[in-house]
Structures are given as C-alpha cells and as structure tokens.
Design an enzyme around this catalytic site. Structure first.
Site, short mmCIF file in Angstrom:
data_model
loop_
_atom_site.label_atom_id
_atom_site.label_comp_id
_atom_site.label_asym_id
_atom_site.label_seq_id
_atom_site.Cartn_x
_atom_site.Cartn_y
_atom_site.Cartn_z
N HIS A 23 94.35 34.29 -32.47
CA HIS A 23 93.93 33.38 -31.40
C HIS A 23 95.10 32.83 -30.57
O HIS A 23 95.19 33.03 -29.36
CB HIS A 23 93.19 32.18 -32.00
CG HIS A 23 92.03 32.52 -32.86
ND1 HIS A 23 90.84 32.99 -32.36
CD2 HIS A 23 91.86 32.44 -34.21
CE1 HIS A 23 89.99 33.19 -33.36
NE2 HIS A 23 90.59 32.86 -34.48
C1 BDR Z 1 91.74 28.09 -33.59
O1 BDR Z 1 91.53 27.31 -34.75
C2 BDR Z 1 92.55 27.52 -35.68
O2 BDR Z 1 92.01 27.93 -36.89
C3 BDR Z 1 93.51 28.53 -35.10
O3 BDR Z 1 94.86 28.17 -35.35
C4 BDR Z 1 93.21 28.50 -33.62
O4 BDR Z 1 93.98 27.53 -32.96
C5 BDR Z 1 90.76 29.23 -33.57
O5 BDR Z 1 89.45 28.77 -33.58
#
Ligand code: BDR
Ligand code: CA
Length: 307
Positions: free
Chosen positions: A236
């Site tokens: 992400h």
């Molecule tokens: C987001 O939530 C966290 O788990 C990850 O680091 C990312 O920023 C994805 O949904």
C-alpha cells in the site's frame, strides 16, 4: 532538480518501512520530518520502528512522536498483517533517539518555516489533522497532501472501510476539507501493487545493502492475502511515495471524496464520487491505475542505492 520539501506521517508497519526507505532513497524528495502515530501497532512500537528504519538508512531526518490514539474513540491495531511488533518479526538495530516534541507542533513548525510543504500521510491522519485544525492558516503553506487511505469499493478492516480511514475518520475529514489539493492512493490502486514471491526475489537481487535486505525479509514475512487468492499482498504505502517520484506510472481522476464519521457499520467508509453523481466540486485526485512492473522496478532501483 527542484527537490520537493515534504514530511511523512507514518505508523510503521511493514509497508510503511518500505515507503520510508523509498522516500529516503529518492533525491526528488527533500524529506524534512517523519512524524509517527499509533496505527498498525501501538505508538510504543511504531516510534522505535520508525527510528530503526531511518537509522538503518543512516538518515538524520528528525523522527517525532505523535498521537497514540485517534481524535475520538479508542485505538485499534492491525497485527494480523504486520505482526505484534509491526515489522513482521524482523528485528532492526535500534535507531537514533526520537527528536523531543510532539508531532503536531513539529508539523506546524515546518509549515511556518517553509512556504510549500508536501504532506505525505501513510497512517491514520491524526497528527496532520491536529496540526491543521489548531492553526488553519498554515494550510496556505501546504503544497499538497498525498495519502494512502480509503477505498471506493470494498474495505479491508471492515466490509466498507479501509484501515487508515477507519482508524481516524474525523482526522481524514479535516484533511479532505482543508482546501488544499489531496491525492488518494486507495485500496483499489494499491491492489495493483501486488507483492509476489517473484517480485520479492527480484528486489532481493537488486543490490547488497542492509535496507534492501531488510525490505526483502520484511516482505517475506507478510502473509499472502485471501483477497488475492493467496498469490501475494498489496504494497500500500509505497504507492503514495511512487506517485511523487514517477507520476507517469499512474492514471488519475478528479473526484469529490468524503468520509463517513457516523457510528455504525459504515464508519470510516470513504465516499468517492468517481462519476460526478453528487454534483459536488472535486476536492481530490484519485490514483486509478498503476504500471505495476514499472512500480516494482522503481522500488528495486531506488532501494538498491541505500546502505
Ligand atoms: C494501510 O493500513 C496499514 O495496515 C498499512 O500500513 C497501510 O497504511 C492499508 O489499509
Ligand atoms: Ca501505514
């Protein structure tokens, strides 16, 4: 080259670690400040993780502690993906101490000192929201806000909500309403940055440095996602950084975006009007498509230059 003055607000976090190393490896970004919130794990873990991530890269960028909970409501972590320590059990050498102070103050100080600052948020939005809500005039010094947050279809922490948006919807609402340009890397975009064993192998083979090796070990430890038939998992947060380095890898769409702050099943859902159905003026740029091979090549090339 004009370097973009920026800060990163983060909650490391496996993908946050990769995002921080990508930013530190990239001369286009003049990273001045890293602020930390509780998110993927508690602030008691995310802060030492951030210090260690920067320390491994030999960075002297100040790391400042921020919020350990959202503006309203209770803190909830996401250890299923990131492990109890936030880095999937990968132990990094302890980093330099945090810079004394509080994240929101440090963000305001940077905005006072610089006329154009890019705010990059890859965790719950609490710290940046606190900074802007307590001195709204400083928004004039925000060049743009780039966030990994939200989803226009399905969530990942609830059926409707993405984790960062759900963790502090009121804070995200402050950012979406602050009047400065906002760019959103949502789950639909980050789904295209699918980490597979072959991509981790290519990353590992790109160089010899400690950060690259740690990044590959961290990625080895993230469980493959059911959402992708266990073929891999989405990377992400580095998508938000990559947008600032190589916008040609993306296509975009201007949208009106809002976030549901009401209690109940839809809390934290982002409402992204991709087709102009509400008639409301666009307040965000949605990153829609990603050249995934180009993205992973960029990542490998950049991380390979770190120590
Ligand atoms: C987001 O939530 C966290 O788990 C990850 O680091 C990312 O920023 C994805 O949904
Ligand atoms: Ca994150």
């Amino acid at each position: 080259m004009t370097r973009r003055v920026c800060l990163i607000d983060t909650d490391p976090g496996t993908d946050d670690a990769i995002a921080l190393w990508l930013a530190l490896a990239s001369p286009e970004l003049d990273l001045r400040l890293v602020t930390v919130a509780g998110g993927n794990v508690g602030l008691d873990r995310t802060l030492p993780n951030a210090r260690a991530i920067l320390g491994l890269a030999g960075s002297a960028v100040p790391v400042v502690a921020g919020a350990d909970r959202p503006l309203l409501g209770a803190f909830t972590s996401e250890t299923r993906v990131h492990g109890a320590d936030g880095l999937g059990g990968v132990v990094l050498p302890e980093g330099p101490p945090a810079t004394p102070g509080i994240a929101a103050d440090a963000i305001r100080d940077l905005l006072r000192a610089e006329s154009r600052v890019t705010l990059i948020g890859i965790g719950p939005a609490t710290n940046i929201a606190l900074a802007l809500a307590t001195e709204p005039g400083l928004a004039a010094h925000v060049a743009e806000i780039v966030l990994m947050t939200g989803a226009w279809a399905e969530g990942n922490i609830t059926p409707e909500a993405e984790f960062n948006a759900w963790s502090d919807p009121e804070a995200l609402a402050v950012l979406l309403g602050c009047g400065r340009p906002v760019t959103l890397a949502t789950l639909e975009l980050t789904a295209q940055a699918l980490v597979t064993p072959a991509r981790v192998a290519a990353l590992r083979a790109a160089g010899q440095g400690a950060c690259l090796a740690a990044a590959a070990r961290i990625l080895d430890g993230v469980p493959p996602s059911r959402r992708f038939g266990h073929r891999g998992f989405p990377l992400h947060d580095p998508c938000a950084i990559a947008w600032l380095l190589a916008p040609g890898l993306f296509t975009t769409r201007d949208v009106h975006a809002d976030v549901c702050c009401a209690p109940g099943a839809s809390r934290g859902r982002t409402l992204v009007d991709r087709w102009g159905r509400t008639g409301q003026a666009a307040n965000a740029r949605l990153l829609e498509t990603l050249d995934a091979d180009g993205f992973f090549a960029l990542l490998a090339g950049r991380l390979a230059v770190l120590r």
